[in-house]
Design a protein around this motif. Structure first.
Motif, PDB file in Angstrom:
ATOM      1  N   ALA A   1       0.838  -1.203   0.000  1.00  0.00           N
ATOM      2  CA  ALA A   1       0.000   0.000   0.000  1.00  0.00           C
ATOM      3  C   ALA A   1       0.875   1.257   0.000  1.00  0.00           C
ATOM      4  O   ALA A   1       0.639   2.191  -0.774  1.00  0.00           O
ATOM      5  N   LEU A   2       1.897   1.281   0.836  1.00  0.00           N
ATOM      6  CA  LEU A   2       2.789   2.435   0.873  1.00  0.00           C
ATOM      7  C   LEU A   2       3.600   2.568  -0.407  1.00  0.00           C
ATOM      8  O   LEU A   2       3.896   3.679  -0.858  1.00  0.00           O
ATOM      9  N   ARG A   3       3.934   1.458  -1.019  1.00  0.00           N
ATOM     10  CA  ARG A   3       4.666   1.489  -2.285  1.00  0.00           C
ATOM     11  C   ARG A   3       3.817   2.147  -3.371  1.00  0.00           C
ATOM     12  O   ARG A   3       4.299   2.976  -4.146  1.00  0.00           O
ATOM     13  N   GLU A   4       2.532   1.784  -3.416  1.00  0.00           N
ATOM     14  CA  GLU A   4       1.624   2.388  -4.390  1.00  0.00           C
ATOM     15  C   GLU A   4       1.482   3.893  -4.145  1.00  0.00           C
ATOM     16  O   GLU A   4       1.458   4.688  -5.086  1.00  0.00           O
ATOM     17  N   ILE A   5       1.390   4.286  -2.879  1.00  0.00           N
ATOM     18  CA  ILE A   5       1.280   5.709  -2.545  1.00  0.00           C
ATOM     19  C   ILE A   5       2.531   6.448  -2.997  1.00  0.00           C
ATOM     20  O   ILE A   5       2.455   7.545  -3.567  1.00  0.00           O
ATOM     21  N   ALA A   6       3.698   5.856  -2.754  1.00  0.00           N
ATOM     22  CA  ALA A   6       4.960   6.496  -3.147  1.00  0.00           C
ATOM     23  C   ALA A   6       5.067   6.621  -4.667  1.00  0.00           C
ATOM     24  O   ALA A   6       5.516   7.649  -5.179  1.00  0.00           O
ATOM     25  N   LEU A   7       4.659   5.588  -5.385  1.00  0.00           N
ATOM     26  CA  LEU A   7       4.706   5.654  -6.850  1.00  0.00           C
ATOM     27  C   LEU A   7       3.769   6.739  -7.383  1.00  0.00           C
ATOM     28  O   LEU A   7       4.130   7.488  -8.294  1.00  0.00           O
ATOM     29  N   LYS A   8       2.585   6.833  -6.798  1.00  0.00           N
ATOM     30  CA  LYS A   8       1.634   7.856  -7.222  1.00  0.00           C
ATOM     31  C   LYS A   8       2.174   9.250  -6.912  1.00  0.00           C
ATOM     32  O   LYS A   8       2.069  10.158  -7.743  1.00  0.00           O
ATOM     33  N   ALA A   9       2.789   9.415  -5.750  1.00  0.00           N
ATOM     34  CA  ALA A   9       3.370  10.713  -5.387  1.00  0.00           C
ATOM     35  C   ALA A   9       4.515  11.073  -6.325  1.00  0.00           C
ATOM     36  O   ALA A   9       4.661  12.237  -6.712  1.00  0.00           O
ATOM     37  N   ARG A  10       5.318  10.092  -6.703  1.00  0.00           N
ATOM     38  CA  ARG A  10       6.421  10.349  -7.634  1.00  0.00           C
ATOM     39  C   ARG A  10       5.886  10.795  -8.992  1.00  0.00           C
ATOM     40  O   ARG A  10       6.413  11.727  -9.605  1.00  0.00           O
ATOM     41  N   GLU A  11       4.818  10.144  -9.479  1.00  0.00           N
ATOM     42  CA  GLU A  11       4.222  10.531 -10.757  1.00  0.00           C
ATOM     43  C   GLU A  11       3.641  11.942 -10.683  1.00  0.00           C
ATOM     44  O   GLU A  11       3.809  12.752 -11.608  1.00  0.00           O
TER      45      GLU A  11
END
Length: 104
Positions: free
Chosen positions: A55-65
């Motif tokens: 879940a945190l990985r997905e949040i980080a990827l979305k924030a990076r995008e």
């Protein structure tokens, strides 16, 4: 004597069955103790669960995008602003004209 021999074999079979049942019970207790010890060790290591990590990985990827998109947008706006603003100052002038003082 055949009756006595069968009786001894029956007792021996019963003893082996009881021993196998006891061995399975011991095995279950050892597995339970090992699992409890492993869980204690994992909790003491302060590890995260796989679901939380994903879940945190997905949040980080979305924030990076989103960060990349916002960076591109800021760069485009800065380019548009610099294209709209005429160059009022000369190349060697370091102060804006409005802040220069005149002597009286």
């Amino acid at each position: 004597m055949t009756n006595g021999s069968n009786r001894i074999l029956d007792e021996f079979a019963k003893l082996m069955t009881d021993a196998a049942g006891a061995a399975q019970g011991v095995r279950r207790e050892v597995e339970t103790a090992f699992q409890a010890q492993a869980e204690r060790l994992i909790h003491s290591m302060d590890l995260v669960q796989r679901e939380d990590f994903e879940a945190l990985r997905e949040i980080a990827l979305k924030a990076r995008e989103e960060n990349a998109a916002l960076t591109a947008r800021v760069e485009a706006l800065e380019a548009e602003l610099s294209a709209r603003t005429p160059q009022k100052r000369a190349a060697g002038d370091s102060k804006p004209a409005s802040t220069a003082r005149t002597k009286k």
